[in-house]
Write a protein that holds these residues in place. Structure first.
Motif: not given
Length: 340
Positions: A84-97, A125-129
């Motif tokens: 998620y740190k390098r997704y399409k040249g930008r950090p991936m927001p929480f909801d997208e993760q 937090e991502v996994l819990v969600a």
């Protein structure tokens, strides 16, 4: 006879063979099942062309199920990658993760596996969600506990606390046996020496590792010994690898559902010189573990500069070792000759 601990293979072990086309996915499943290692673990990007960018190829998934039925395979885990740190040249927001994890949950359900492996970099937090969705699909999300992290590391403790607080049974751990490298692997040392590390420095690093000398001291000592380039790189491997205690798995056994049987070299007498599998299996038996140990061969990258890795033979040897440690009476062997 049924054994509580079962044998499997991560198809990652055959990465060289699948990359150069020597083995198909069907070949990899057949070989593993012939060895009695019918638990099959996959990395979607390796075994399913175009995943995840191009979505699901239904014919490819159907072929997977046909292979599994033909050879008696059992789908264990889909190892997904969320960088998620390098997704399409930008950090991936929480909801997208979270949405990305759900996509891999769907893919795991299509493959018929019980688990999906999460990279250790993903926040709890991502996994819990994503857990409620995993529960609906009958999937457990297992975060890989991989060196240099371990079960006493604050990041892993943070995950464990979040998992318990969530109350979800869909969250757990997948320990990688690379946490328990008790001796500096021979194939590593030999590769660094081929890269120009003087023998006296290589010997010192090997001994320092076995003596558990702090990595920063080893790096400093190597510099003072005149080491440069590859010698420093060899010393820096101590930052990533360590000999943690297998018994630390016991406190987390209720959430451990799959094991990566990492290995770098299996000798002709069926020994992994750097990882104490006899102790590891004792701990797993003590903890009542009932899942798979999936072979994960990673010695290939350390020898491919001088020889073609024989991944199939290396996996066979580890499966013989595991069968013996698990008390099986039959010796794993291939029944179908490999194509020339």
């Amino acid at each position: 006879m049924t054994y509580d601990i079962k044998r499997g293979v991560s198809l990652y072990s055959y990465q060289n063979d699948t990359f150069d086309g020597t083995l198909t996915r069907d070949d990899c499943i057949r070989i593993s099942c012939e060895l009695g290692a019918n638990g099959i673990e996959v990395i979607g990007e390796q075994s399913f062309w175009g995943w995840p960018e191009c979505g699901v190829n239904e014919a490819d998934v159907a072929a997977w199920h046909e292979s599994m039925k033909r050879y008696g395979g059992v789908g264990v885990s889909h190892d997904f990658m969320l960088d998620y740190k390098r997704y399409k040249g930008r950090p991936m927001p929480f909801d997208e993760q979270v949405a990305s994890v759900k996509k891999d949950i769907d893919f795991g359900a299509m493959l018929g596996v019980k688990f999906i492996r999460a990279l250790v970099s993903i926040t709890p937090e991502v996994l819990v969600a994503a857990a409620p969705y995993a529960e609906e699909k009958g999937i457990k999300i297992l975060i890989e506990v991989h060196a240099p992290l371990h079960f006493d590391h604050p990041w892993i403790i943070r995950h464990a606390e979040a998992f318990e607080k969530s109350g979800s049974d869909a969250l757990g751990f997948l320990p990688d046996m690379g946490m328990f490298v008790f001796k500096f692997p021979n194939v590593w040392k030999e590769k660094f020496m081929r890269l120009g590390v003087p023998k006296n420095i290589a010997d010192y690093i090997e001994k320092a590792y076995e003596d558990r000398v702090l990595s920063e001291y080893v790096i400093l000592d190597v510099r003072e010994m005149g080491g440069t380039g590859p010698a420093i790189a060899m010393a820096e491997t101590l930052r990533h690898n360590a000999a943690f205690e297998p018994k630390r798995m016991l406190d987390y056994m209720h959430r451990i559902h799959n094991i990566h049987g990492k290995f770098y070299e299996m000798t002709e007498d069926y020994v992994e010189p750097s990882i104490p599998y006899d102790e590891i299996v004792k701990v797993l038996k003590q903890g009542g573990y009932k899942g798979y140990i999936c072979s994960e061969y990673e010695g290939n990258r350390w020898i491919e500069d001088v020889e073609e890795p024989n991944s199939v033979e290396q996996v066979r040897r580890q499966q013989v070792m595991l069968a013996r440690l698990l008390g099986e009476t039959e010796t794993p062997a291939l029944k179908t000759p490999l194509a020339a």
